[in-house]
Design a protein around this motif. Structure first.
Motif, mmCIF file in Angstrom:
data_model
loop_
_atom_site.group_PDB
_atom_site.id
_atom_site.type_symbol
_atom_site.label_atom_id
_atom_site.label_comp_id
_atom_site.label_asym_id
_atom_site.label_seq_id
_atom_site.Cartn_x
_atom_site.Cartn_y
_atom_site.Cartn_z
ATOM 1 N N VAL A 87 56.832 52.291 59.998
ATOM 2 C CA VAL A 87 55.633 51.389 59.929
ATOM 3 C C VAL A 87 55.749 50.431 58.677
ATOM 4 O O VAL A 87 56.189 50.665 57.745
ATOM 5 N N SER A 89 53.691 46.804 56.913
ATOM 6 C CA SER A 89 52.512 46.196 57.226
ATOM 7 C C SER A 89 52.451 44.993 56.001
ATOM 8 O O SER A 89 53.216 44.945 55.081
ATOM 9 N N PHE A 106 50.620 44.345 61.141
ATOM 10 C CA PHE A 106 51.498 45.492 61.071
ATOM 11 C C PHE A 106 52.538 45.695 62.328
ATOM 12 O O PHE A 106 52.141 45.108 63.232
ATOM 13 N N VAL A 108 54.928 48.692 64.066
ATOM 14 C CA VAL A 108 55.187 50.281 64.342
ATOM 15 C C VAL A 108 56.255 50.261 65.314
ATOM 16 O O VAL A 108 56.218 49.884 66.414
#
Length: 116
Positions: A87, A89, A106, A108
């Protein structure tokens, strides 16, 4: 969008057909599920669905030209690969000149595939 272009609510006359702008933005929002490269631009354009002006429609048409000229872009999910979740961000506090709100983002990854 054009670099450093700031779309705003100004006193320009509204579009004669607001419905076409709303339908276009709705379709572009749907497309962001597989084209995260256009997500920021679509988010900026969607702020003006209440009262779009010609500059907003022009920016939306520019985005359509970008999509047409980059057909191979988008998300690709490999059949075999790592199942590691990664992840990233980022945030920028109160930089939106129109609303003074923060902008965050963000992504993922599941292996090498972007999933959100």
């Amino acid at each position: 969008m054009v670099a450093n272009l700031c779309l705003t609510h100004d006193n320009s006359p509204a579009l004669s057909d607001i419905g076409s702008y709303r339908r276009l933005i709705g379709r572009l929002l749907y497309l962001t599920a597989t084209r995260p490269d256009i997500a920021y631009t679509v988010q900026q354009l969607s702020q003006f669905v209440g009262a779009p002006i010609e500059a907003h429609m022009s920016a939306a048409h520019r985005l359509l030209r970008y999509i047409k000229n980059a057909p191979g872009q988008g998300l690709h999910y490999p059949k075999n690969g790592s199942m590691q979740l990664t992840v990233f961000s980022d945030s920028d506090w109160a930089t939106c000149t129109e609303t003074r709100k923060s902008i965050t983002g963000f992504c993922v990854f599941l292996g090498s595939a972007l999933i959100s």
